[in-house]
Structure formats: structure tokens, C-alpha cells
Design a protein around this motif. Structure first.
Motif, mmCIF file in Angstrom:
data_model
loop_
_atom_site.group_PDB
_atom_site.id
_atom_site.type_symbol
_atom_site.label_atom_id
_atom_site.label_comp_id
_atom_site.label_asym_id
_atom_site.label_seq_id
_atom_site.Cartn_x
_atom_site.Cartn_y
_atom_site.Cartn_z
ATOM 1 N N UNK A 148 44.880 45.137 34.144
ATOM 2 C CA UNK A 148 43.754 46.057 33.971
ATOM 3 C C UNK A 148 42.346 45.427 34.140
ATOM 4 N N UNK A 149 42.449 44.366 33.648
ATOM 5 C CA UNK A 149 41.264 43.273 34.029
ATOM 6 C C UNK A 149 40.800 43.246 35.659
ATOM 7 N N UNK A 150 41.893 42.768 36.364
ATOM 8 C CA UNK A 150 41.633 42.402 37.448
ATOM 9 C C UNK A 150 41.458 43.706 38.255
ATOM 10 N N UNK A 151 42.293 44.747 38.222
ATOM 11 C CA UNK A 151 41.869 45.873 39.130
ATOM 12 C C UNK A 151 40.640 46.537 38.632
ATOM 13 N N UNK A 152 40.185 46.726 37.408
ATOM 14 C CA UNK A 152 38.932 47.566 37.087
ATOM 15 C C UNK A 152 37.828 46.750 36.852
ATOM 16 N N UNK A 153 38.008 45.456 36.176
ATOM 17 C CA UNK A 153 36.739 44.661 36.010
ATOM 18 C C UNK A 153 36.236 43.648 36.725
ATOM 19 N N UNK A 154 37.212 43.098 37.609
ATOM 20 C CA UNK A 154 36.830 41.817 38.361
ATOM 21 C C UNK A 154 35.363 42.005 39.063
ATOM 22 N N UNK A 155 35.436 43.445 39.939
ATOM 23 C CA UNK A 155 33.871 43.512 40.534
ATOM 24 C C UNK A 155 32.971 43.614 39.752
ATOM 25 N N UNK A 156 33.180 44.211 38.376
ATOM 26 C CA UNK A 156 32.139 44.414 37.544
ATOM 27 C C UNK A 156 31.577 42.939 37.024
ATOM 28 N N UNK A 157 32.492 42.086 36.824
ATOM 29 C CA UNK A 157 32.229 40.737 36.231
ATOM 30 C C UNK A 157 31.595 39.929 37.400
ATOM 31 N N UNK A 158 31.734 39.931 38.643
ATOM 32 C CA UNK A 158 30.979 39.504 39.721
ATOM 33 C C UNK A 158 29.705 40.009 39.780
#
Lengths: 484, 357
Positions: free
Chosen positions: A89-99
Motif C-alpha cells: 500500500x505504501x509503495x503504490x500509494x504513498x511513494x510519490x507523496x513522500x518524494x
């Protein structure tokens, strides 16, 4: 495949025909699982492996949890299930948000990754996590076969956008014979058409006029923005509850009962009641797997407020990787905490719903603004223009007014029906005369089952179909909750 | 006496017959209901004119609620609104669906408003609205002799939009322009002939709003289905690219000057070009380069030219839109009553300036 598309209808007809064949239950489950995989792959075939992978890991983890008596081992397997789901979930949904946030905070220039969000990932990871947690808590027995589990995880009606069905609700039903019967088709088709009407006749026409306003809030007048905000409140309700109705209807045609997801939320007298009526399967999931494990209301008032706020913040973030969703969650969290504080006060005397209901609805509409706007900037602009009634393009689309009128009528009927649970009141007896049956026990609080034993009921069904044919939006626009 | 025994097959047949009767009666009632519901929304009767092709049936009333909400009455030969005094000279207004304007009432359409304004001071010309959906510059050229013969107008107004000189005028399925060594020429495409079944369907479509609007809806659903994302590869769905339509590109693709010259020549120079711009609400002062080219070309050739660019731009700056209705989209589609009024004012002023009778 979108439920409202001709492709889906063809798919459903073929599947029901196969399930009507006189074959063993295991063979039917195999057909259903294969059909569900095909349904998911029809969106994008590459992510089917991910879905299957999730089901393998969680099936295996639950089996290991169940097989072990050692607390440490059980915890380790549970952790594996949680970590694998949350990592996905984190990778697909939030990676770019984090970046994006790292770049913004530290002035870095980390390039965004090209990630396509797998359809329904937020829904099916919550579903599979609840399975392993329930097995860990010894609330359910694990599935006896992987076929049962993969049928549960991939069950296509609710795979993409809920309702979030827990294993404890679904797995016991897998022992029953499935396949279409006259009663199942009658009930399922009625609920499906109810949802189709909400989606195509109300939500989509409103979307086509509200979307351009939200795309450029600075250009429109304050009055037009109020209309757009009201329009979005109606759109998201009819879109999402329409999807839930269609999912529940399709499941009924197959032979399964899914839990209700909406119960006239805009009639709520306070924000706590709203969350008992809105996206019920998510709010109950968050309550049982997040709020209560955090301590719920068992550790004093202060901690209760913190738990409420934290649950709603995470609930907001669950919807999407944007601070706007966090703000939406925070607004609701704070409102829930304030309501809890007020009601816990000894001198608290509740006002009648007719007084508090409009304020609750107004709060919900205003909270939808950060949810719908894509940036903080547009959120502030919109709110400011609304409250200062600034000039701009003046635009009052009739689809919002029509949608609002239909909603008022539907809610008045719903309230009337709620007060006459045994007979359905005047509305129920009027329908009974034309051999249409009023259902009050689930799904959007009330719906009408279309039956075909009398001219009047066939007439009603045909009018219903013709209304959809002539007044539906024709583009197959995706459901709002597909993006979550 | 014991009742006669019914065989299982007999009871099945009777039950089937009852079901068929039930569905038949209910179906007829539902069809009747929707015929009544749809009449105010979609009621249009077409007829075939031997010279002008498909026109709205003379003497019929069109009711249109799909976009806007308008009622229009149609006279002979595809002219909207019966003329009050046929002996008076006429100004013929040609154009596409923007002139036809089914979505506003007769009293709101710009031709009616312009005629009223012209006749305020003294008895003046009748303004005949011959607008026809899907017509382009090629039609206005090709039909010029036939319109001349039918109406002998003193003056002609041709309403155009950005696309009228481009692809709309070169569409091979209808009357269109073709390039020649000397410029452009018109190619007339005959009306398609219908077989017996086609004629029956056509007749049913003219008489029944239910049937006519069903055909429209089927078309819309079919078009929407064609836009569905590709199966199994949703991420590769293609999105429509915004049309460019800039004059520089169009000029290289289409012989714009030759088209305009041919149009003016077809009417012996007795023509006013009425330009309806499509403005971006966020930049209401930016006119497309087609509008710029048209204004410059008309000026250089001494052709009467009316542009709505400033009027529509001003409306947008005040938060109003010349296009769009409450049941459609903001500033999209056809002219609403405000757009019609602004058009009528400028057109009447130009006709007065020209001294058109």
C-alpha cells in the motif's frame, strides 16, 4: 470494467449463465474466482499477479498463525502479513507523496516514480489484513482451502471500491449453494438498478458540471461555488453509494449478501451519527482495527480525543496521498472529538435533529471541499470566495438542483420508512398495491424490489429502465472511489 | 360437475400467454408515458425539400429540451418563424445550429430580436432565419442560387465560427469544398436514398418523440462505448488531444482566402459575415487567429463584417457567458438568450449602418 458499461453487463450475463449450470459448488467457486480474476485483469492484466500474491501471503500467514500456539510465532506471522500489505500500500500509494514532501521540505530534486496505482488496492489490503487479524484474535477459523480464500479476496463485485467485506461475514456464506435463482435475480437486479440510477442519472450529470468548477475555482462566483460544493456532496454520495448498491445487487444475484455501506448519511443529526451512516464498512473497520486497539475510549477523555483524531487522520490518508485528504480527516476527527466532549458534559441536553441536522450537513459539505480540491491553494480560494460571496462566473447548473430535489424526496421517504419499519408506511402500502415490494432493512436504508407478477409492477420496472436509458449520462465515467 | 382438467402444457401455455399480455400492456403504457414525457424535450419533424434538402417540416413546432429549453415554429422552406408581412424586402440569415437555435424560444433568437430592432423606427426588412444544423461555408455557396430563387433577399448574413472554413467545409459525407487548380469548387452530395424499411423508420422517427429520441440515445451510448479504455491495459488509454485550429495551421491546410472569396462572390458581395468567436473564459480578450484572419480579410476586401469578440468578451468579464444553458455547461455549446441578444444588437447596428431596407 465499470459496472455501468455494456461490457460489464455482458460479462455478468455470461457468469450468471455459468453459475446456473448444474455443477458442484467447488466448480462454481472455481468459475467465480476465475471470473473475478478476469474482471480484475480487464482493467490492467499486470496487477493481477499482485492481487494473487497478496492472497497467497495472507492465506499462508493465517494458516501458520492458526497452526501455532506460541505467541511469538503467531505475532511474527501476523507481522509478516501486516508488513507485506502495508508495504504494498505504501509503495503504490504513498511513494510519490513522500518524494514530493521530501523535495518540498529539503529542496531536493528526487524524481517522481512512474507508478500506476493498482485498482482497489486500498480495499483489498484492508480486507486481507482484517482476515489475518481476525484469525490471530481467534475470532474466525482460517479458510480450509486457498480456492475459498482467493474467491473471497478477488470477489469482483466489491473488489475495486468496497463495501469492505470481512472474512467473518463472507466466509460462512461460502458453504451455501450459489447461482442465480428467480428470487435472487429479482432482488439483485432491483438493487443494481437502484445504484445504476444513482450513478448514471444523478452523479454523472452532476460530475460533468461540477468538475470544471473545481478545476478552476478562482474563476467562479461565490454563489456558484456554493452550488458546486452542494453538487459535489450529492455527487459523491450517489456515486459511492450507487457503486455499493450495484456491488450488493450483483453479489445478491450470485448468491452472497454484502454488508450495507450507507444509511442516508445526510439525515444525520450529528457528526458521530454521520460516521455510523457513511461508508459504514470503512468506519467500522477503522473502529475495530485501529481506534479500539489504540485504546478507544477506555483510557480517559483526553486519550479518546487523540484516538479519534488519529483514526480520522489515517482514515483521511487512506483515501489518497494528499495533504488535502489529511485535512478532511482532521476536520472530521476534530468534529468527532468536539461532539464527544459536548455529549460527555453532564449538562449536555441534545437538540432535536431538525435543528442539528442542517448544521451537520453544512459541516459535511464544507469538509468535502478539501477532499475534492486538489491543492491547499484552491481549497482556501474556494472557501474564501464562498464566504465573501466574491464575483466571478455565475453558473447554477440544473443537474445540481434536480439532484438536490431527488435527494430531498428520497430522504423524506427514507425518514418516513424508518418510522414505519413494519409496514413501510404509506409508501410501502402504495407499492404493495402494485406488487412492488419496499425493502427497509439494508442498502441505502430503503429500495424498491421490482417484481413482474402484475401489469403495474412490470410497468414500474419498464419506466425505471426507460428513465435510465433516456436520462443517464452516456459516458462511462469511473467511480470516484476507484482512485482510492 | 368437476372442472375440466388442464394439461401441464396447457397451463404453461396459458401462463406464458398471460405473461406476454402483461408485458405487452405494461410496455404499451410505459411507451405512452415516455412519449408524453419526451414531447417537450425532443419533438422535431423533418421534411425533404426538393431543392434545399432536409428541412424542418413547414408549419411544425419544434420543442427542444436536450440543451436549453426552446420552442420554435417553422414556416415553408426551412425558415424559422412565419414572416409578418411577406411583401416587405428580406434579409436572409444563413448559418449552422447557432443560427437555427432550437434551444431558445422564437422571441429570443437573434434574428427575431434584430428584426424588431430594425423595425423600431420604421417599417424595415424582414430577417429570415434559414439556419440549419451542420451547414458550413460550402453549403452557403452551393445553395446561393436556390436561396436567391426562393427568397430574393436584399441582403444576406452568413454566420460563421472558427471551424466553418476548415474541416467542416471539407467533410466528404456532405456538401463540401474541393480544391481545384484555380482555388476551390463546391461538390454537391445528394441526400441518401432510403429503402422501404428505412422510409418506415424515418416516418416513425418524425412522428414519435420516443422513437426519435431513442435513436439519438443509442447513438450517444454507442459513441461512449467506443471511448472505453482498452481491455487489460487501462494505463495505455489514450486521451483526446485538444484541438488546435490555429489560422496558421489551417491556412496551410485549407485555402481560406479562396473559400471566403467564393462565398462573397456567390452572393454578389451583398453579404455580411457574422463571426461568433469561441472564447476561453479565462482569457476573454484573446480572439483566435481565425477570427483575426477573417476580420483582416473582410476589411481588405471591403466585406461587411460583424464580430462578437468584444461583446462576448465583455460578458465573460462580467461573469456571464454567451454560450451554454443551465442544463448543459458553462460557456459551451450553443448561444443562450444573452448571447442571442448581444448578437442581435450588433447585427441590427451593422444592417442599419449599411442602410439595408
Amino acid at each position: 470494467m465499470i459496472f455501468s458499461s455494456p461490457r460489464f453487463l455482458a460479462f455478468l450475463v455470461v457468469l450468471l449463465a455459468l453459475l446456473a449450470l448444474p455443477i458442484r459448488l467447488r466448480a462454481k467457486l472455481l468459475v467465480l474466482a476465475a471470473a473475478s480474476c478476469l474482471f480484475y485483469a480487464a482493467w490492467d492484466v499486470r496487477y493481477l499477479a499482485l492481487l494473487i500474491g497478496v492472497s497467497v501471503v495472507d492465506y499462508w500467514a493465517a494458516a501458520k498463525i492458526h497452526a501455532s500456539d506460541r505467541a511469538g510465532t503467531r505475532k511474527a506471522w501476523l507481522a509478516l502479513s501486516m508488513v507485506s500489505n502495508l508495504t504494498l500500500l505504501g509503495y503504490f500509494k504513498y511513494t510519490n507523496f513522500l518524494i514530493e514532501n521530501v523535495n518540498g521540505l529539503f529542496g531536493a530534486h528526487v524524481p517522481a516514480l512512474r507508478i500506476l496505482l493498482p485498482a482497489g488496492i486500498s480495499f483489498y489490503t484492508f480486507k486481507t489484513m482484517s482476515y489475518t487479524i481476525d484469525v490471530y484474535r481467534k475470532e474466525i477459523q482460517p479458510c480450509r482451502s486457498w480456492l475459498d480464500y482467493v474467491t473471497f479476496v478477488t470477489f469482483f463485485p466489491e473488489l475495486i471500491a468496497g463495501p469492505i467485506v470481512r472474512a467473518s461475514v463472507f466466509l460462512p456464506q461460502m458453504q451455501r449453494e450459489i447461482g442465480p435463482t428467480r428470487a435472487r435475480l429479482s432482488l439483485g437486479t432491483s438493487i443494481f438498478l437502484f445504484g445504476l440510477m444513482k450513478k448514471l442519472v444523478i452523479a454523472d450529470p452532476i460530475a460533468s458540471v461540477v468538475d470544471p468548477v473545481f478545476a478552476d475555482v478562482g474563476a467562479y462566483s461565490g454563489a456558484s461555488l456554493w452550488v458546486a460544493a452542494l453538487g459535489y456532496a450529492i455527487q459523491i454520495y450517489c456515486d459511492f453509494s450507487g457503486y455499493s448498491d450495484m456491488a450488493i445487487g450483483v453479489a445478491k444475484m450470485i448468491g452472497y449478501d454484502l454488508p450495507e455501506n450507507f444509511a442516508m448519511p445526510y439525515l444525520s443529526g450529528d457528526i458521530t451519527e454521520f460516521w455510523r451512516r457513511w461508508h459504514i464498512t470503512l468506519s467500522s473497520w477503522l473502529r475495530d482495527y485501529l481506534y479500539i486497539p489504540l485504546g478507544g475510549n477506555r483510557r480517559g477523555l483526553g486519550r479518546t480525543y487523540v484516538n479519534l483524531a488519529a483514526t480520522m487522520l489515517l482514515g483521511g490518508l487512506w483515501h489518497g496521498s494528499s495533504w488535502n485528504f489529511v485535512v478532511w480527516g482532521a476536520l472530521h476527527g476534530v468534529a468527532l472529538a468536539i461532539h464527544r466532549w459536548l455529549t460527555s458534559h453532564p449538562s449536555w441536553r441534545p437538540l432535536p435533529n431538525v435543528v442539528t441536522g442542517p448544521f451537520t450537513f453544512l459541516f459535511v459539505i464544507l469538509a468535502w471541499i478539501p477532499f475534492r480540491c486538489t491543492t491547499f491553494g484552491s481549497t482556501f480560494t474556494m472557501v474564501k470566495k464562498m464566504f465573501t460571496l466574491q464575483p466571478g462566473f455565475h453558473w447554477v447548473p440544473s443537474s445540481v438542483l434536480i439532484g438536490a430535489a431527488v435527494m430531498v424526496v428520497a430522504h423524506v421517504v427514507g425518514r418516513h420508512v424508518e418510522g414505519h419499519r413494519e409496514t413501510g408506511g404509506l409508501f410501502g402500502s402504495a407499492l404493495a398495491r402494485v406488487d412492488a415490494r419496499l425493502h427497509r432493512d439494508a442498502i441505502s436504508s430503503w429500495f424498491v424490489e421490482l417484481r413482474f407478477a402484475k401489469v403495474a409492477s412490470v410497468y414500474l420496472a419498464l419506466v425505471w429502465l426507460l428513465t435510465i436509458f433516456f436520462f443517464a449520462a452516456t459516458g462511462t465515467s469511473p467511480f470516484i472511489y476507484f482512485q482510492f | 360437475m368437476a372442472p375440466p382438467e388442464t394439461s401441464p402444457s396447457g397451463s404453461t401455455a396459458a401462463s406464458l400467454a398471460r405473461a406476454v399480455a402483461r408485458w405487452g400492456v405494461a410496455g404499451a403504457l410505459a411507451a405512452l408515458t415516455f412519449e408524453l414525457v419526451l414531447r417537450p424535450i425532443y419533438s422535431i419533424h423533418m421534411a425533404s425539400d426538393p431543392e434545399l434538402g432536409a428541412i424542418v417540416a413547414p408549419g411544425s413546432t419544434v420543442r427542444w429540451g436536450i440543451e436549453g429549453w426552446g420552442t420554435s415554429r417553422w414556416a415553408a422552406r426551412g425558415i424559422r418563424v412565419e414572416a409578418a408581412d411577406p411583401s416587405r424586402p428580406s434579409v436572409l440569415v444563413l448559418g449552422d445550429s447557432q443560427t437555427e437555435s432550437l434551444m431558445v424560444d422564437d422571441a429570443e433568437v437573434f434574428t427575431t430580436l434584430a428584426e424588431r430592432r430594425l423595425q423600431k423606427a420604421k417599417p424595415a426588412a424582414r430577417v429570415l432565419n434559414a439556419g440549419k444544423s451542420s451547414h458550413s461555408v460550402a453549403d452557403y455557396v452551393a445553395l446561393a442560387p436556390r436561396y436567391q430563387a426562393a427568397f430574393a433577399p436584399k441582403w444576406v448574413v452568413v454566420q460563421v465560427r472558427d471551424s466553418d472554413f476548415g474541416s467542416d467545409a471539407f467533410h466528404e459525407n456532405k456538401r463540401h469544398f474541393e480544391r481545384t487548380a484555380s482555388g476551390v469548387a463546391v461538390v454537391d452530395v445528394p441526400e441518401p436514398t432510403r429503402g422501404r424499411l428505412g422510409s418506415l423508420a424515418w416516418a416513425a422517427r418524425q412522428r414519435s418523440s420516443l422513437f426519435g429520441y431513442s435513436v439519438v440515445r443509442f447513438g450517444k451510448f454507442r459513441a461512449a462505448a467506443a471511448q472505453d479504455a482498452p481491455l487489460f491495459h487501462a494505463s495505455q488509454a489514450k486521451h483526446d488531444e485538444a484541438p488546435t485550429g490555429e489560422a496558421a495551421e489551417l491556412a496551410s491546410e485549407f485555402p481560406l482566402d479562396a473559400e471566403l472569396d467564393l462565398l462573397v462572390k456567390a452572393w454578389d458581395g451583398r453579404v455580411t459575415i457574422l463571426y461568433l468567436p469561441e472564447l476561453d473564459p479565462k482569457h476573454p480578450d484573446r480572439v483566435s487567429s481565425i477570427g483575426g484572419w477573417l476580420a483582416a480579410r473582410c476589411r481588405s476586401q471591403g466585406v461587411s463584417f460583424v464580430t462578437l469578440a468584444d461583446a462576448f468578451g465583455g460578458m465573460l468579464a462580467r461573469g456571464r457567458s454567451p454560450y451554454g444553458f443551465a442544463n448543459t455547461h458553462f460557456n459551451e455549446g450553443h448561444m443562450n438568450a444573452e448571447g442571442q441578444a448581444a448578437t442581435a444588437d450588433l447585427l441590427a447596428a451593422e444592417l442599419e449602418r449599411l442602410g439595408v431596407p
